[in-house]
Scaffold this active site. Structure first.
Site, PDB file in Angstrom:
ATOM      1  N   ASP A  77       0.810  -1.212   0.000  1.00 40.01           N
ATOM      2  CA  ASP A  77       0.000   0.000   0.000  1.00 40.01           C
ATOM      3  C   ASP A  77       0.851   1.272   0.000  1.00 40.01           C
ATOM      4  O   ASP A  77       0.398   2.324   0.432  1.00 40.01           O
ATOM      5  CB  ASP A  77      -0.956   0.013   1.192  1.00 40.01           C
ATOM      6  CG  ASP A  77      -0.248  -0.209   2.521  1.00 40.01           C
ATOM      7  OD1 ASP A  77       0.998  -0.317   2.519  1.00 40.01           O
ATOM      8  OD2 ASP A  77      -0.938  -0.286   3.545  1.00 40.01           O
ATOM      9  N   LYS A 132       4.957   6.238  17.358  1.00 38.46           N
ATOM     10  CA  LYS A 132       3.900   7.245  17.478  1.00 38.46           C
ATOM     11  C   LYS A 132       3.960   8.007  18.795  1.00 38.46           C
ATOM     12  O   LYS A 132       3.043   7.963  19.613  1.00 38.46           O
ATOM     13  CB  LYS A 132       2.537   6.580  17.296  1.00 38.46           C
ATOM     14  CG  LYS A 132       2.362   5.993  15.895  1.00 38.46           C
ATOM     15  CD  LYS A 132       1.015   5.374  15.679  1.00 38.46           C
ATOM     16  CE  LYS A 132       0.909   4.805  14.261  1.00 38.46           C
ATOM     17  NZ  LYS A 132      -0.379   4.149  14.005  1.00 38.46           N
ATOM     18  N   ASP A 166       1.790   6.724   1.844  1.00 38.74           N
ATOM     19  CA  ASP A 166       1.006   5.600   2.334  1.00 38.74           C
ATOM     20  C   ASP A 166      -0.403   5.761   1.780  1.00 38.74           C
ATOM     21  O   ASP A 166      -1.143   6.667   2.171  1.00 38.74           O
ATOM     22  CB  ASP A 166       0.996   5.619   3.864  1.00 38.74           C
ATOM     23  CG  ASP A 166       0.126   4.525   4.473  1.00 38.74           C
ATOM     24  OD1 ASP A 166      -0.535   3.785   3.709  1.00 38.74           O
ATOM     25  OD2 ASP A 166       0.098   4.406   5.708  1.00 38.74           O
TER      26      ASP A 166
END
Length: 355
Positions: free
Chosen positions: A110, A161, A219
């Protein structure tokens, strides 16, 4: 050289486009999304690719067969239960034929990337690394896994993150593994490269390197990102071996028609047999095969599925229309509205926005 291509995800953030088609097979500037990656990997010296499939696995075989069309050898390994990124790599490794010390390229299905795969492989071999990650640079690393490196490109840590990331270098999802490292991943269970494999290798003192290149990287996980990827390909912001950028900002596929008074641009891709009527405006959008935009309709930064119809005076901005759906005259769909396949919205003057 061999590669493993991870294509097992269901692409839920891209629904309804992915209800009947896996995300890596969505038509992206005239070819399946994957084809841009496959041809770039081939041009970097990859000759054999193992597809790690799960969701609608049979469709990948239908699309690419044994790989002959692309000058590759393609084989398929299907996981019955989701195994995580590293687990999927380990599962697919059963089909590898290379030696223990050989490099194996790992690609995510992806991603659209313009980085230099050959240079990443060369850096991996030069450093005799266990793993070499492609690291890209982003303005805001809080949404990604940030990866600080030393001056000699050794990875120092993996920070997932964080609200205060230590660097704007982030994991871009393309790896070169030494084959023996893949074989050391536990088999038959869920394993994450980010949370288990990479930190475990660092803890054991293995050499993990970062190949930093701020080339085009995207992405393709949301409708907005999908539209951006297609329009960037059409406009030439991302070069692809299977596509020539169109100076007029429009890609017309076989038997697509555009009325002389229609205004079309911004990297729009018009699928085979699709049509755009008089005085319609289509900007920075993706029309799948057989889509119909009637006279006077306006379609901005949106995706219109195969065989779908947008009727006269309808307005779409930042929307997704599923295959075979109809948006009746006068509808105004904004801000991420999605219409499921084969749904027919009647004529109306009501404005709909999910916000």
């Amino acid at each position: 050289m061999e590669a493993i291509l991870l294509v097992g995800g269901q692409g839920t953030r891209l629904r309804p486009l992915t209800i009947s088609t896996p995300k890596p097979l969505l038509p992206t500037a005239g070819v399946p999304l994957l084809e841009h990656q496959l041809t770039r990997a081939r041009d970097a010296g990859v000759t054999r690719i193992v597809f790690a499939t799960s969701y609608r696995a049979e469709m990948f075989t239908e699309a690419f067969g044994d790989g002959t069309r692309l000058g590759l050898e393609i084989v398929y390994v299907t996981e019955d239960e989701p195994l995580g990124t590293a687990g999927a790599i380990r599962n697919a490794s059963a089909a590898l034929t290379c030696a223990d010390d050989s490099p194996v390229l790992i690609l995510n299905g992806d991603i659209l990337s313009g980085h230099d795969i050959s240079a990443q492989i060369a850096a991996h071999e030069k450093d005799d690394a266990a793993v070499t990650l492609h690291l890209t640079l982003v303005d805001d690393a809080r949404r990604y896994g940030s990866v600080p490196t030393s001056p000699d490109d050794r990875v120092l840590d993996f920070v997932e993150k964080s609200p205060n990331p230590p660097t704007n270098q982030v994991n871009a999802g393309c790896y070169v593994f030494r084959r023996s490292v893949i074989d050391s991943i536990p088999a038959g269970r869920v394993v994450s490269v980010e949370y288990e494999t990479f930190p475990g290798l660092l803890a054991k003192g293995e050499t993990i390197c970062g190949y930093v290149e701020a080339a085009y990287w995207l992405d393709v996980g949301t409708p907005a990102a999908f539209v951006k990827g297609v329009t960037d390909l059409v406009l030439g912001a991302l070069a692809s071996p299977v596509l020539t950028a169109n100076e007029h900002g429009v890609l017309l596929l076989d038997n697509a028609t555009v009325a002389p008074t229609a205004r079309v641009g911004g990297g729009t891709a018009v699928g085979a047999g699709a049509s755009i009527g008089a005085d319609a405006r289509v900007e920075s959008s993706v029309l799948f095969d057989g889509a119909v935009i009637e006279p006077g309709a306006r379609v901005i930064r949106s995706v219109v599925g195969a065989g779908a119809r947008v009727c006269s005076a309808a307005v779409l901005e930042d929307c997704v229309i599923g295959d075979g759906a109809t948006v009746g005259p006068g509808n105004e769909l904004l801000n991420g509205a999605r219409v499921w396949p084969n749904v027919a919205l009647p004529a109306t003057a009501i404005r709909f926005s999910p916000e």
